[in-house]
Design an enzyme around this catalytic site. Structure first.
Site, PDB file in Angstrom:
ATOM      1  N   LYS A  24      62.463  -0.784  32.563  1.00  0.00           N
ATOM      2  CA  LYS A  24      63.036  -0.482  33.886  1.00  0.00           C
ATOM      3  C   LYS A  24      64.554  -0.343  33.806  1.00  0.00           C
ATOM      4  O   LYS A  24      65.125   0.622  34.308  1.00  0.00           O
ATOM      5  CB  LYS A  24      62.689  -1.619  34.864  1.00  0.00           C
ATOM      6  CG  LYS A  24      63.498  -1.595  36.143  1.00  0.00           C
ATOM      7  CD  LYS A  24      63.161  -2.742  37.066  1.00  0.00           C
ATOM      8  CE  LYS A  24      63.933  -4.015  36.841  1.00  0.00           C
ATOM      9  NZ  LYS A  24      65.244  -4.104  37.512  1.00  0.00           N
ATOM     10  N   ASN A  25      65.209  -1.327  33.162  1.00  0.00           N
ATOM     11  CA  ASN A  25      66.675  -1.353  33.200  1.00  0.00           C
ATOM     12  C   ASN A  25      67.322  -0.326  32.270  1.00  0.00           C
ATOM     13  O   ASN A  25      68.544  -0.176  32.267  1.00  0.00           O
ATOM     14  CB  ASN A  25      67.197  -2.765  32.921  1.00  0.00           C
ATOM     15  CG  ASN A  25      66.893  -3.689  34.094  1.00  0.00           C
ATOM     16  OD1 ASN A  25      66.566  -3.225  35.185  1.00  0.00           O
ATOM     17  ND2 ASN A  25      66.983  -4.991  33.878  1.00  0.00           N
ATOM     18  N   CYS A  71      72.256 -10.856  46.715  1.00  0.00           N
ATOM     19  CA  CYS A  71      70.790 -10.825  46.666  1.00  0.00           C
ATOM     20  C   CYS A  71      70.293 -12.196  46.282  1.00  0.00           C
ATOM     21  O   CYS A  71      71.083 -13.130  46.129  1.00  0.00           O
ATOM     22  CB  CYS A  71      70.291  -9.753  45.711  1.00  0.00           C
ATOM     23  SG  CYS A  71      70.540 -10.185  44.013  1.00  0.00           S
ATOM     24  N   ARG A  98      76.759 -10.923  43.650  1.00  0.00           N
ATOM     25  CA  ARG A  98      76.801  -9.881  42.614  1.00  0.00           C
ATOM     26  C   ARG A  98      77.866  -8.835  42.957  1.00  0.00           C
ATOM     27  O   ARG A  98      77.554  -7.776  43.488  1.00  0.00           O
ATOM     28  CB  ARG A  98      75.416  -9.258  42.442  1.00  0.00           C
ATOM     29  CG  ARG A  98      74.420 -10.267  41.930  1.00  0.00           C
ATOM     30  CD  ARG A  98      73.042  -9.695  41.800  1.00  0.00           C
ATOM     31  NE  ARG A  98      72.916  -8.774  40.694  1.00  0.00           N
ATOM     32  CZ  ARG A  98      71.807  -8.075  40.455  1.00  0.00           C
ATOM     33  NH1 ARG A  98      70.764  -8.207  41.230  1.00  0.00           N
ATOM     34  NH2 ARG A  98      71.759  -7.242  39.429  1.00  0.00           N
ATOM     35  N   ASP A 158      67.012 -12.617  32.693  1.00  0.00           N
ATOM     36  CA  ASP A 158      65.786 -12.068  33.287  1.00  0.00           C
ATOM     37  C   ASP A 158      64.515 -12.748  32.763  1.00  0.00           C
ATOM     38  O   ASP A 158      63.407 -12.405  33.191  1.00  0.00           O
ATOM     39  CB  ASP A 158      65.712 -10.553  33.039  1.00  0.00           C
ATOM     40  CG  ASP A 158      66.792  -9.802  33.806  1.00  0.00           C
ATOM     41  OD1 ASP A 158      67.404 -10.407  34.704  1.00  0.00           O
ATOM     42  OD2 ASP A 158      67.019  -8.621  33.505  1.00  0.00           O
ATOM     43  N   ARG A 217      58.447  -4.162  41.847  1.00  0.00           N
ATOM     44  CA  ARG A 217      59.720  -3.470  41.624  1.00  0.00           C
ATOM     45  C   ARG A 217      59.963  -3.280  40.134  1.00  0.00           C
ATOM     46  O   ARG A 217      60.579  -2.299  39.729  1.00  0.00           O
ATOM     47  CB  ARG A 217      60.873  -4.280  42.215  1.00  0.00           C
ATOM     48  CG  ARG A 217      60.930  -4.246  43.730  1.00  0.00           C
ATOM     49  CD  ARG A 217      62.224  -4.848  44.208  1.00  0.00           C
ATOM     50  NE  ARG A 217      63.317  -4.370  43.374  1.00  0.00           N
ATOM     51  CZ  ARG A 217      64.411  -5.055  43.081  1.00  0.00           C
ATOM     52  NH1 ARG A 217      64.581  -6.242  43.563  1.00  0.00           N
ATOM     53  NH2 ARG A 217      65.343  -4.536  42.312  1.00  0.00           N
TER      54      ARG A 217
HETATM   55  C1  EPZ Z   1      71.761  -6.017  35.128  1.00  0.00           C
HETATM   56  O1  EPZ Z   1      72.296  -6.265  36.425  1.00  0.00           O
HETATM   57  C2  EPZ Z   1      70.271  -5.947  35.288  1.00  0.00           C
HETATM   58  N1  EPZ Z   1      69.933  -4.858  36.190  1.00  0.00           N
HETATM   59  C3  EPZ Z   1      69.749  -7.274  35.807  1.00  0.00           C
HETATM   60  O2  EPZ Z   1      68.353  -7.194  35.830  1.00  0.00           O
HETATM   61  C4  EPZ Z   1      70.164  -8.389  34.835  1.00  0.00           C
HETATM   62  O3  EPZ Z   1      69.782  -9.626  35.353  1.00  0.00           O
HETATM   63  C5  EPZ Z   1      71.681  -8.359  34.632  1.00  0.00           C
HETATM   64  O4  EPZ Z   1      72.115  -7.037  34.215  1.00  0.00           O
HETATM   65  C6  EPZ Z   1      72.158  -9.329  33.582  1.00  0.00           C
HETATM   66  O5  EPZ Z   1      71.521  -9.073  32.370  1.00  0.00           O
HETATM   67  C7  EPZ Z   1      69.851  -3.620  35.718  1.00  0.00           C
HETATM   68  O6  EPZ Z   1      70.080  -3.358  34.559  1.00  0.00           O
HETATM   69  C8  EPZ Z   1      69.432  -2.557  36.663  1.00  0.00           C
HETATM   70  P1  EPZ Z   1      75.830  -7.583  35.535  1.00  0.00           P
HETATM   71  P2  EPZ Z   1      73.834  -6.044  36.705  1.00  0.00           P
HETATM   72  O7  EPZ Z   1      76.787  -6.665  36.199  1.00  0.00           O
HETATM   73  O8  EPZ Z   1      74.352  -4.977  35.852  1.00  0.00           O
HETATM   74  C9  EPZ Z   1      79.181 -10.516  37.141  1.00  0.00           C
HETATM   75  C10 EPZ Z   1      66.208  -7.709  36.693  1.00  0.00           C
HETATM   76  O9  EPZ Z   1      65.547  -8.707  37.074  1.00  0.00           O
HETATM   77  N2  EPZ Z   1      79.847  -9.289  37.617  1.00  0.00           N
HETATM   78  O10 EPZ Z   1      75.680  -7.464  34.060  1.00  0.00           O
HETATM   79  O11 EPZ Z   1      74.006  -5.937  38.169  1.00  0.00           O
HETATM   80  C11 EPZ Z   1      77.864 -10.784  37.863  1.00  0.00           C
HETATM   81  O12 EPZ Z   1      78.069 -11.437  39.100  1.00  0.00           O
HETATM   82  C12 EPZ Z   1      67.660  -7.679  36.941  1.00  0.00           C
HETATM   83  O13 EPZ Z   1      65.708  -6.721  36.153  1.00  0.00           O
HETATM   84  C13 EPZ Z   1      81.134  -9.357  38.090  1.00  0.00           C
HETATM   85  O14 EPZ Z   1      81.745 -10.425  38.159  1.00  0.00           O
HETATM   86  O15 EPZ Z   1      74.423  -7.420  36.221  1.00  0.00           O
HETATM   87  C14 EPZ Z   1      77.115 -11.580  36.856  1.00  0.00           C
HETATM   88  O16 EPZ Z   1      77.518 -12.928  36.901  1.00  0.00           O
HETATM   89  C15 EPZ Z   1      68.195  -8.375  38.073  1.00  0.00           C
HETATM   90  N3  EPZ Z   1      81.722  -8.195  38.522  1.00  0.00           N
HETATM   91  C16 EPZ Z   1      77.564 -11.002  35.517  1.00  0.00           C
HETATM   92  O17 EPZ Z   1      78.796 -10.337  35.808  1.00  0.00           O
HETATM   93  C17 EPZ Z   1      81.103  -6.981  38.440  1.00  0.00           C
HETATM   94  O18 EPZ Z   1      81.700  -5.973  38.823  1.00  0.00           O
HETATM   95  C18 EPZ Z   1      76.583  -9.995  34.920  1.00  0.00           C
HETATM   96  O19 EPZ Z   1      76.206  -9.051  35.917  1.00  0.00           O
HETATM   97  C19 EPZ Z   1      79.796  -6.942  37.939  1.00  0.00           C
HETATM   98  C20 EPZ Z   1      79.192  -8.113  37.524  1.00  0.00           C
END
Ligand code: EPZ
Length: 442
Positions: A22-23, A117, A122, A312, A404
């Site tokens: 998916k990701n 969420c 996030r 995840d 999802r």
């Molecule tokens: C991706 O989300 C995945 N989603 C998530 O999968 C996964 O949990 C996550 O990466 C971490 O591995 C997809 O790939 C579609 P991040 P993403 O930006 O990219 C902080 C699932 O169940 N952050 O890597 O949104 C954030 O708060 C899901 O399939 C900032 O501070 O996650 C978090 O603590 C849900 N500022 C950390 O970084 C930003 O601008 C990692 O988040 C962005 C993120």
């Protein structure tokens, strides 16, 4: 709305195939906005999130067609649109992945802010900072991000955040930089296999990306991309969820369409807990056999960015550890508050306490079936694992979370002998829940 009724206690046995990731599929689909050439994607999982993104891409002038059971064909037919509305973005945060491609190709994007969420706060500040560094003008107004640029220009951008690098942020900036003038260097880039997959896909269309899979990605901008074909990598999270379900039920499951190198930390952790994991090579095909033959040892781990144990999988591993021979400790360094599943697991008899930044799972516990509510995608998978291992019947509501990100997990579990039934959510439809049953029986 559907719910799952699971009768636990049956060891899962057999062979099951993992779907495409998916990701990886979602950012790849969004990146199709960068080219006018037709793109054919295979191994696209059939998921609610893929449907939501297809809907958004259609709004943005992309013709998206299913050309096979796991195949999508995408082609931009109209470049006038640039708005990703709230109603679609709130359904699926990965919609943010259209932001970079839209600014890069159409010079303009208006994308709803995804908001928080169930897995915590996030933000998308790193995405916005990255686009600004590439020369985009950014405005946040009325719940929308508006970005514009004549042509993006290469820059050096760090995507390090307080909890590690951002995965979709790396996808967004890497995709945008492909059409920028000059060279972009992303430092502290996310290392996730899904980022490598996106880079390979873009390179197949003519992009010049190197360093994917390392903290420093270099992108030499090109004037245009072509169309092409691409096959999405297997879903490592689905594969590991199936492994965990096999171990939790003391069964033995062979998983195909899996890349064990993407799961090294998880395999290591499961072996440390005493599970049996074998990697088999038969010709071209790699298979992983996961079995739970004995009581697990308690373990301590923290979910961290790749190559660490993925956030995840934190919920599913937490469910598994309720049966270990002692207390386990779990923290989540990526989403420190991602513990919504804990209270539902406790409804099934788990003894889990919040301590410090994480939780302590008291082991030696046989869970018992209960009615529970899924709060997010991976929490619902954790509840399914718990229900399969529990004594008696469980009912998992709000299964749309599961749909999802897992392609018919209920059918895959059934094929392994799991007693899983999907029914329409209504109190009357739960087997054994008819309050007048004792009268009928009498
Ligand atoms: C991706 O989300 C995945 N989603 C998530 O999968 C996964 O949990 C996550 O990466 C971490 O591995 C997809 O790939 C579609 P991040 P993403 O930006 O990219 C902080 C699932 O169940 N952050 O890597 O949104 C954030 O708060 C899901 O399939 C900032 O501070 O996650 C978090 O603590 C849900 N500022 C950390 O970084 C930003 O601008 C990692 O988040 C962005 C993120």
């Amino acid at each position: 709305m559907d719910m799952l009724v699971i009768r636990g206690g049956q060891p899962l046995r057999g062979t099951v195939r993992t779907s495409g990731a998916k990701n990886a599929a979602l950012p790849i689909m969004a990146a199709c906005l960068l080219t006018d050439g037709p793109v054919r994607l295979s191994e696209v999982p059939k998921l609610a999130d893929v449907d939501s993104l297809s809907q958004l891409l259609r709004l943005l002038g992309v013709d998206v067609e299913a050309t096979g059971p796991q195949e999508l064909s995408l082609r931009v037919i109209d470049r006038q649109h640039f708005t990703a509305p709230y109603d679609l973005v709130r359904k699926m945060r990965a919609s943010i992945c259209v932001l970079g491609p839209l600014v890069a190709r159409r010079g303009r994007a208006k994308v709803s802010l995804p908001g928080g969420c169930n897995i915590g706060h996030r933000p998308i500040d790193l995405h916005l900072r990255g686009l600004e560094a590439l020369g985009a003008q950014i405005r946040v107004e009325g719940g929308y991000v508006e970005a514009s640029a004549r042509r993006l220009r290469g820059a050096t951008i760090s995507l390090a955040g307080p909890c590690g690098s951002t995965v979709t942020g790396t996808a967004n900036i890497m995709a945008a930089a492909v059409l920028a003038s000059g060279v972009t260097t992303i430092t502290s880039a996310a290392l996730e296999p899904e980022i490598v997959d996106l880079a390979e896909f873009l390179n197949g269309l003519g992009a010049q990306i190197t360093g994917q899979g390392t903290p420093e990605i270099r992108i030499e901008g090109v004037a245009a991309l072509s169309g092409g074909k691409y096959s999405v990598i297997p879903d490592r999270i689905e594969a590991a969820t199936l492994m965990i379900a096999a171990i939790a039920t003391r069964g033995e499951v062979t998983i195909t369409n899996i890349q064990p190198t993407h799961l090294e930390s998880v395999i290591h952790l499961l072996r440390e807990a005493g599970a049996d994991i074998e990697i088999e090579q038969s010709g071209e095909e790699t298979r992983v056999v996961a079995a739970g033959r004995r009581m697990l040892r308690p373990i301590e781990f923290s979910a961290t960015p790749y190559p660490g144990v993925p956030t995840d999988l934190q919920a599913q591993l937490t469910a598994l550890l309720t049966a270990a021979a002692g207390d386990s400790t779990v923290t989540d360094a990526v989403f420190p508050n991602r513990f919504m599943h804990v209270s539902e697991l406790c409804r099934m008899g788990a003894r889990i306490e919040h301590r410090g930044d994480g939780v302590v799972i008291r082991g030696r516990n046989r869970l018992s079936g209960a009615s529970v509510m899924a709060s997010d995608l991976r929490a619902s998978a954790a509840l399914a694992v718990a229900a399969l291992a529990a004594e008696g019947q469980s009912v998992i509501r709000r299964v749309y979370h599961l749909d999802r990100g897992y392609e018919r997990l209920d059918l895959k579990l059934q094929s392994l002998g799991g007693q899983v039934e999907r029914i329409l959510d209504s109190p009357d439809s739960i087997p054994g829940s008819d309050p007048t049953a004792f009268l009928k029986a009498a």
